[in-house]
Design a protein around this motif. Structure first.
Motif, PDB file in Angstrom:
ATOM      1  N   ASP A  99      42.042  28.916  40.549  1.00  0.00           N
ATOM      2  CA  ASP A  99      41.168  28.565  39.434  1.00  0.00           C
ATOM      3  C   ASP A  99      40.890  27.070  39.447  1.00  0.00           C
ATOM      4  O   ASP A  99      41.224  26.373  40.420  1.00  0.00           O
ATOM      5  N   ASP A 100      40.289  26.550  38.385  1.00  0.00           N
ATOM      6  CA  ASP A 100      39.895  25.146  38.363  1.00  0.00           C
ATOM      7  C   ASP A 100      41.077  24.186  38.299  1.00  0.00           C
ATOM      8  O   ASP A 100      40.925  22.991  38.546  1.00  0.00           O
ATOM      9  N   GLU A 101      42.266  24.707  37.991  1.00  0.00           N
ATOM     10  CA  GLU A 101      43.460  23.862  37.951  1.00  0.00           C
ATOM     11  C   GLU A 101      44.347  24.071  39.174  1.00  0.00           C
ATOM     12  O   GLU A 101      45.450  23.519  39.250  1.00  0.00           O
ATOM     13  N   GLY A 102      43.876  24.865  40.120  1.00  0.00           N
ATOM     14  CA  GLY A 102      44.641  25.096  41.335  1.00  0.00           C
ATOM     15  C   GLY A 102      45.642  26.225  41.251  1.00  0.00           C
ATOM     16  O   GLY A 102      46.375  26.481  42.217  1.00  0.00           O
ATOM     17  N   ALA A 103      45.671  26.920  40.128  1.00  0.00           N
ATOM     18  CA  ALA A 103      46.602  28.039  39.983  1.00  0.00           C
ATOM     19  C   ALA A 103      46.061  29.252  40.731  1.00  0.00           C
ATOM     20  O   ALA A 103      44.850  29.503  40.728  1.00  0.00           O
ATOM     21  N   PRO A 104      46.925  30.031  41.374  1.00  0.00           N
ATOM     22  CA  PRO A 104      46.460  31.208  42.128  1.00  0.00           C
ATOM     23  C   PRO A 104      45.756  32.218  41.235  1.00  0.00           C
ATOM     24  O   PRO A 104      46.185  32.478  40.108  1.00  0.00           O
ATOM     25  N   VAL A 105      44.676  32.786  41.743  1.00  0.00           N
ATOM     26  CA  VAL A 105      43.968  33.871  41.081  1.00  0.00           C
ATOM     27  C   VAL A 105      44.272  35.158  41.843  1.00  0.00           C
ATOM     28  O   VAL A 105      44.113  35.202  43.068  1.00  0.00           O
ATOM     29  N   PRO A 106      44.726  36.198  41.166  1.00  0.00           N
ATOM     30  CA  PRO A 106      45.009  37.452  41.867  1.00  0.00           C
ATOM     31  C   PRO A 106      43.760  37.979  42.560  1.00  0.00           C
ATOM     32  O   PRO A 106      42.660  37.919  42.009  1.00  0.00           O
ATOM     33  N   TYR A 107      43.945  38.488  43.767  1.00  0.00           N
ATOM     34  CA  TYR A 107      42.812  39.065  44.481  1.00  0.00           C
ATOM     35  C   TYR A 107      43.303  40.096  45.482  1.00  0.00           C
ATOM     36  O   TYR A 107      44.464  40.104  45.881  1.00  0.00           O
ATOM     37  N   THR A 150      42.384  40.889  37.607  1.00  0.00           N
ATOM     38  CA  THR A 150      43.303  41.982  37.307  1.00  0.00           C
ATOM     39  C   THR A 150      42.564  42.973  36.401  1.00  0.00           C
ATOM     40  O   THR A 150      41.338  42.968  36.339  1.00  0.00           O
ATOM     41  N   ASP A 151      43.306  43.774  35.666  1.00  0.00           N
ATOM     42  CA  ASP A 151      42.677  44.682  34.711  1.00  0.00           C
ATOM     43  C   ASP A 151      42.306  43.992  33.408  1.00  0.00           C
ATOM     44  O   ASP A 151      41.705  44.607  32.519  1.00  0.00           O
ATOM     45  N   ASP A 152      42.667  42.721  33.267  1.00  0.00           N
ATOM     46  CA  ASP A 152      42.324  41.960  32.069  1.00  0.00           C
ATOM     47  C   ASP A 152      40.891  41.455  32.151  1.00  0.00           C
ATOM     48  O   ASP A 152      40.421  41.036  33.218  1.00  0.00           O
ATOM     49  N   TYR A 153      40.197  41.464  31.027  1.00  0.00           N
ATOM     50  CA  TYR A 153      38.839  40.951  30.979  1.00  0.00           C
ATOM     51  C   TYR A 153      38.834  39.429  30.978  1.00  0.00           C
ATOM     52  O   TYR A 153      39.790  38.781  30.536  1.00  0.00           O
ATOM     53  N   VAL A 154      37.759  38.862  31.488  1.00  0.00           N
ATOM     54  CA  VAL A 154      37.559  37.417  31.445  1.00  0.00           C
ATOM     55  C   VAL A 154      36.256  37.145  30.708  1.00  0.00           C
ATOM     56  O   VAL A 154      35.301  37.917  30.799  1.00  0.00           O
ATOM     57  N   GLN A 155      36.222  36.040  29.970  1.00  0.00           N
ATOM     58  CA  GLN A 155      35.056  35.692  29.169  1.00  0.00           C
ATOM     59  C   GLN A 155      34.737  34.209  29.315  1.00  0.00           C
ATOM     60  O   GLN A 155      35.606  33.399  29.644  1.00  0.00           O
ATOM     61  N   GLY A 156      33.474  33.864  29.089  1.00  0.00           N
ATOM     62  CA  GLY A 156      33.066  32.467  29.112  1.00  0.00           C
ATOM     63  C   GLY A 156      33.078  31.883  30.516  1.00  0.00           C
ATOM     64  O   GLY A 156      33.034  32.596  31.525  1.00  0.00           O
ATOM     65  N   LEU A 157      33.158  30.551  30.603  1.00  0.00           N
ATOM     66  CA  LEU A 157      33.161  29.866  31.889  1.00  0.00           C
ATOM     67  C   LEU A 157      34.477  30.123  32.617  1.00  0.00           C
ATOM     68  O   LEU A 157      35.552  29.828  32.104  1.00  0.00           O
ATOM     69  N   THR A 158      34.373  30.682  33.828  1.00  0.00           N
ATOM     70  CA  THR A 158      35.553  31.029  34.620  1.00  0.00           C
ATOM     71  C   THR A 158      35.337  30.555  36.044  1.00  0.00           C
ATOM     72  O   THR A 158      34.328  30.892  36.667  1.00  0.00           O
ATOM     73  N   THR A 159      36.280  29.759  36.559  1.00  0.00           N
ATOM     74  CA  THR A 159      36.139  29.158  37.883  1.00  0.00           C
ATOM     75  C   THR A 159      36.935  29.919  38.933  1.00  0.00           C
ATOM     76  O   THR A 159      38.105  30.254  38.723  1.00  0.00           O
ATOM     77  N   ASN A 186      33.496  41.896  31.929  1.00  0.00           N
ATOM     78  CA  ASN A 186      33.844  41.605  33.320  1.00  0.00           C
ATOM     79  C   ASN A 186      35.331  41.334  33.482  1.00  0.00           C
ATOM     80  O   ASN A 186      35.984  40.786  32.596  1.00  0.00           O
ATOM     81  N   ARG A 187      35.824  41.675  34.683  1.00  0.00           N
ATOM     82  CA  ARG A 187      37.209  41.400  35.023  1.00  0.00           C
ATOM     83  C   ARG A 187      37.326  40.410  36.179  1.00  0.00           C
ATOM     84  O   ARG A 187      38.418  40.005  36.536  1.00  0.00           O
ATOM     85  N   GLY A 188      36.223  40.056  36.781  1.00  0.00           N
ATOM     86  CA  GLY A 188      36.254  39.119  37.898  1.00  0.00           C
ATOM     87  C   GLY A 188      34.991  39.235  38.709  1.00  0.00           C
ATOM     88  O   GLY A 188      33.987  39.779  38.246  1.00  0.00           O
ATOM     89  N   ILE A 189      35.030  38.727  39.927  1.00  0.00           N
ATOM     90  CA  ILE A 189      33.899  38.811  40.841  1.00  0.00           C
ATOM     91  C   ILE A 189      34.355  39.410  42.163  1.00  0.00           C
ATOM     92  O   ILE A 189      35.556  39.485  42.446  1.00  0.00           O
ATOM     93  N   VAL A 190      33.392  39.838  42.953  1.00  0.00           N
ATOM     94  CA  VAL A 190      33.646  40.298  44.311  1.00  0.00           C
ATOM     95  C   VAL A 190      32.792  39.453  45.237  1.00  0.00           C
ATOM     96  O   VAL A 190      31.591  39.323  45.040  1.00  0.00           O
ATOM     97  N   ARG A 191      33.414  38.853  46.247  1.00  0.00           N
ATOM     98  CA  ARG A 191      32.684  38.029  47.219  1.00  0.00           C
ATOM     99  C   ARG A 191      32.722  38.742  48.557  1.00  0.00           C
ATOM    100  O   ARG A 191      33.801  39.077  49.060  1.00  0.00           O
ATOM    101  N   GLY A 192      31.564  38.992  49.138  1.00  0.00           N
ATOM    102  CA  GLY A 192      31.492  39.655  50.431  1.00  0.00           C
ATOM    103  C   GLY A 192      31.228  38.658  51.541  1.00  0.00           C
ATOM    104  O   GLY A 192      30.303  37.850  51.450  1.00  0.00           O
ATOM    105  N   LEU A 193      32.036  38.674  52.588  1.00  0.00           N
ATOM    106  CA  LEU A 193      31.910  37.734  53.699  1.00  0.00           C
ATOM    107  C   LEU A 193      31.768  38.494  55.014  1.00  0.00           C
ATOM    108  O   LEU A 193      32.453  39.487  55.231  1.00  0.00           O
ATOM    109  N   PRO A 194      30.884  38.039  55.911  1.00  0.00           N
ATOM    110  CA  PRO A 194      30.720  38.728  57.197  1.00  0.00           C
ATOM    111  C   PRO A 194      31.952  38.573  58.068  1.00  0.00           C
ATOM    112  O   PRO A 194      32.662  37.572  58.005  1.00  0.00           O
ATOM    113  N   THR A 195      32.206  39.585  58.896  1.00  0.00           N
ATOM    114  CA  THR A 195      33.335  39.531  59.819  1.00  0.00           C
ATOM    115  C   THR A 195      32.888  39.431  61.276  1.00  0.00           C
ATOM    116  O   THR A 195      33.719  39.274  62.161  1.00  0.00           O
ATOM    117  N   SER A 196      31.575  39.536  61.518  1.00  0.00           N
ATOM    118  CA  SER A 196      31.057  39.387  62.877  1.00  0.00           C
ATOM    119  C   SER A 196      29.678  38.749  62.828  1.00  0.00           C
ATOM    120  O   SER A 196      28.993  38.801  61.793  1.00  0.00           O
TER     121      SER A 196
END
Length: 320
Positions: free
Chosen positions: A115-123, A138-147, A90-100
């Motif tokens: 993230d869990d420390e308040g640092a910006p996450v690219p999106y 990003t194009d980097d993979y993420v592993q384990g617990l990710t906030t 995995n490289r991240g998640i996708v969150r879908g939100l309604p617009t109407s």
């Protein structure tokens, strides 16, 4: 140049994204992924278990109040802790939100992803078919617990209801929202959501509430705690332990009629029979009590009418 592909989330849920085809030797060296293709020229999805992960926790805070125009505005902070496998999946998640919602724009606006420390996450964001997709990473993979802490705002999330002709139920204003998506493909180990109303809305509470849990169409109820009133603001809470994939949570909270100003797109207020004749009746709330309601997969805040059904997947799309 080859592109990294993702699987799109549908309705209002989070879905992991990753490569959908095994890289060629050249692509492996560069980190790119070469998608398979079919005679029609469209990419062919190669089975990849990108949704094979879970959420260690899903916490959400909904703060609802009236703006200077008397219309409802909601500030949401979701803290999602994904439990990814220890492999390059995995490289991240996708969150879908309604617009109407019920004919009116929600003016959905993303404030931040951190993230869990308040640092910006690219999106990146992409809007399609009434949904705003928030694609993290990003194009980097993420592993384990990710906030992922996703902060956003919406407007006009409270409905004014008008009973059908001859009905004895009173007109009320209603906050009716999916706090947990009904179509998530990931299980959740722990869930908690707080809904906080400002002083003006707290003063107008009718005292009637409902909480529904389970898959789409379920009439099973859940425990909606509260309201707990502190400094004039009311807080409701729903929490639970482990929840399987697709096990959603929907709440309905009633207010005196006329508490919230409606957008022009919803006026005049239509009766339940004319506006929702093909779906179960909305939960009419009053000080004397509330009626029962079955859940409908295309009715409610997290799933506006006309959004994709759980069985419909969006086509793969290039992230870049």
């Amino acid at each position: 140049m080859a592109h990294t592909r993702i699987l799109r989330a549908f309705a209002a849920f989070a879905l992991a994204f990753a490569a959908i085809a095994a890289p060629t030797p050249v692509a492996a060296a560069t980190g790119d992924v070469v998608p398979a293709s079919n005679p029609g020229g469209l990419p062919t999805v190669v089975s990849a278990e990108v949704d094979d992960f879970s959420y260690a926790s899903w916490d959400a805070s909904y703060r609802v109040g009236l703006d200077e125009d008397g219309r409802a505005r909601m500030h949401v902070t979701e803290t999602l802790v994904a439990r990814f496998p220890g492999t390059d999946q995995n490289r991240g998640i996708v969150r879908g939100l309604p617009t109407s919602y019920e004919g009116a724009s929600l003016e959905t606006r993303i404030i931040a992803v951190t993230d869990d420390e308040g640092a910006p996450v690219p999106y990146e964001t992409d809007e399609e078919d009434g949904l705003l997709y928030v694609q993290t990473g990003t194009d980097d993979y993420v592993q384990g617990l990710t906030t992922y802490v996703i902060e956003y705002e919406m407007r006009d999330i409270v409905l004014a209801t008008k009973p059908a002709a001859g009905a004895t139920t009173p007109a009320v204003d209603e906050f009716y929202w999916d706090l947990l998506p009904l179509d998530s493909t990931q299980g959740i180990e722990r869930f908690r959501a707080d809904v906080v109303f400002d002083a003006a809305m707290t003063a107008a509470l009718t005292g009637a509430t409902r909480c529904y849990t389970g898959t789409s169409g379920s009439t099973e109820t859940c425990d909606l705690q509260g309201p707990t009133v502190t400094d004039g603001t009311a807080t409701f809470r729903v929490e639970s332990g482990e929840r399987p994939a697709g096990d959603g949570v929907t709440v309905a909270i009633g207010f005196d009629a006329g508490t919230v100003a409606q957008p022009a797109a919803r006026t005049p207020i239509r009766s339940v029979m004319s506006s929702r004749s093909s779906r179960p009746a909305v939960l009419w709330l009053s000080r004397s009590g509330a009626g029962s309601r079955s859940r409908d997969s295309h009715d409610g805040g997290g799933r506006p009418p006309g959004s994709s059904s759980p069985s419909t997947t969006c086509p793969p799309r290039c992230r870049r």
